[in-house]
Design an enzyme around this catalytic site. Structure first.
Site, short mmCIF file in Angstrom:
data_model
loop_
_atom_site.label_atom_id
_atom_site.label_comp_id
_atom_site.label_asym_id
_atom_site.label_seq_id
_atom_site.Cartn_x
_atom_site.Cartn_y
_atom_site.Cartn_z
N HIS A 155 -2.72 -0.99 -3.29
CA HIS A 155 -3.87 -0.12 -3.03
C HIS A 155 -3.73 1.15 -3.88
CE1 HIS A 155 -4.35 -1.91 1.30
NE2 HIS A 155 -4.71 -2.76 0.35
N SER A 214 0.85 -1.20 0.00
CA SER A 214 0.00 0.00 0.00
C SER A 214 0.89 1.25 0.00
CB SER A 214 -0.95 -0.03 1.21
OG SER A 214 -1.84 1.05 1.16
N THR A 215 0.82 2.04 1.05
CA THR A 215 1.56 3.30 1.09
C THR A 215 3.06 3.09 0.92
OG1 THR A 215 -0.07 4.01 2.72
CG2 THR A 215 1.85 5.43 2.42
N MET A 245 -0.18 1.04 5.42
CA MET A 245 -0.96 1.26 6.63
C MET A 245 -1.98 0.15 6.81
SD MET A 245 -1.56 3.34 9.20
CE MET A 245 -1.04 5.02 8.83
N ASP A 251 -4.23 -5.13 5.91
CA ASP A 251 -4.68 -5.90 4.75
C ASP A 251 -3.62 -6.95 4.38
OD1 ASP A 251 -6.30 -6.66 2.65
OD2 ASP A 251 -5.51 -5.17 1.26
#
Length: 348
Positions: free
Chosen positions: A189, A162-163, A282, A285
């Site tokens: 993401h 993600s991030t 973050m 998931d």
């Protein structure tokens, strides 16, 4: 705790006011100042030393990418990019992630978005997240906890991120050989308009073929498939081959695409060594999906990115604490580990 001090940079007076109002009315943060162009932004960053910067991609005098490059080359601070949903905006946003921006927020309707307040919650959440970001990378102490003999001759690598993902993926994929003996699927993401730009950029930088995944295509070794933003990717076995399925997300699932959703589908496969990688991001998931894989798959391996190189240590930390990892590695060592894993020969 002191408020997070934010510098708002946008060439539109309307946008500066709207973004300022959204931040000022949010608990735990305040706008220390605004800037209308890139050069002014750099001057105010040096004098005010804000905690986080929101930075428009397209600006006069000095554009957003040039400002970001200067910030990251001198004294890195967390930056959230604001981008239009155009193809040019998406390409520039992917480039900004590569340069070190923590994350981005899409303006709903162009460079001057009268409906910018629609993304207020997303912007505020990402400012809080950016404030926690790790930009000062330290030498990583890594560990391989378990070595395994795989059971099968065929492999599948699945990466959840993600991030901080675009930069991490660039580093990781650059380490993989063109003749990699496995397909690779990536669950990043990201909104629908941006994954195609991400795939195109990574394809330029990697010796592997990198593409946005299409519904119904057969997975091939040496190819990286990026899950399309806004949809879910699953993998099913058809005969002796693996086939990608792309569908709309069921209601109630937070991330589109979701690492857990993809990993749940992998837990039902047979006769493949599953190599799962959890990178910076973050939240948690991927954790539930890994639990299911660990319970149902006899031939699997889990790699988590180490805290020292993760921009946000949420997803790897959750996986390590709740599932366990066979190896915890810095991002610059994961590609090497994957290459070694896929040359193992199973027994069946």
């Amino acid at each position: 705790m002191n408020d997070i001090r934010v510098l708002v940079v946008d060439d539109s007076a309307f946008m500066r006011k709207m973004i300022t109002d959204m931040i000022q009315t949010s608990k735990g943060m305040s706008v220390v100042d605004t800037a209308r162009n890139g050069q002014q932004a750099l001057d105010k960053i040096r004098s005010l030393k804000p905690d986080v910067v929101t930075l428009d991609v397209e600006m006069p005098v000095l554009d957003g990418l040039s400002v970001l490059r200067e910030i990251m080359n001198t004294e890195p601070i967390p930056v959230i990019m604001l981008s239009s949903l155009t193809q040019h905006g998406a390409d520039a946003t992917i480039k900004s992630m590569e340069l070190g921006a923590v994350d981005f927020v899409s303006k709903p309707s162009g460079s001057i978005s009268l409906d910018i307040d629609n993304v207020k919650e997303e912007l505020i959440n990402k400012i809080h997240m950016a404030y926690q970001a790790n930009l000062q990378k330290k030498p990583a102490h890594y560990q391989v906890k378990n070595t395994k003999q795989f059971l099968y001759h065929r492999n599948l690598i699945a990466i959840g991120v993600s991030t901080g993902g675009p930069k991490a993926l660039q580093i990781l994929l650059n380490q993989l050989p063109q003749e990699l003996a496995s397909p690779v699927i990536v669950i990043q993401h990201m909104p629908a308009s941006f994954t195609k730009s991400l795939a195109r950029r990574l394809n330029q930088l990697s010796s592997l073929t990198v593409k946005e995944a299409d519904h119904g295509e057969i997975l091939k070794q040496g190819t990286v498939y990026i899950a399309p933003g806004g949809k879910q990717l699953t993998v099913k076995k058809v005969g002796q081959t693996l086939v990608i399925n792309i569908d709309l997300s069921p209601t109630g699932i937070k991330h589109t695409p979701s690492v857990d959703y993809t990993y749940h589908s992998l837990s039902k496969l047979s006769d493949f060594n599953l190599i799962n990688v959890i990178l910076t991001g973050m939240g948690s998931d991927g954790t539930n999906g890994l639990k299911q894989i660990k319970q149902s798959q006899p031939s699997h391996y889990i790699i988590a990115e180490s805290e020292e190189t993760s921009v946000i240590y949420g997803m790897p930390k959750s996986a390590i604490e709740n599932v366990g990892a066979d190896a915890v590695l810095p991002i610059n060592k994961i590609g090497e580990a994957l290459t070694e894993l896929v040359v193992q020969k199973g027994e069946s």
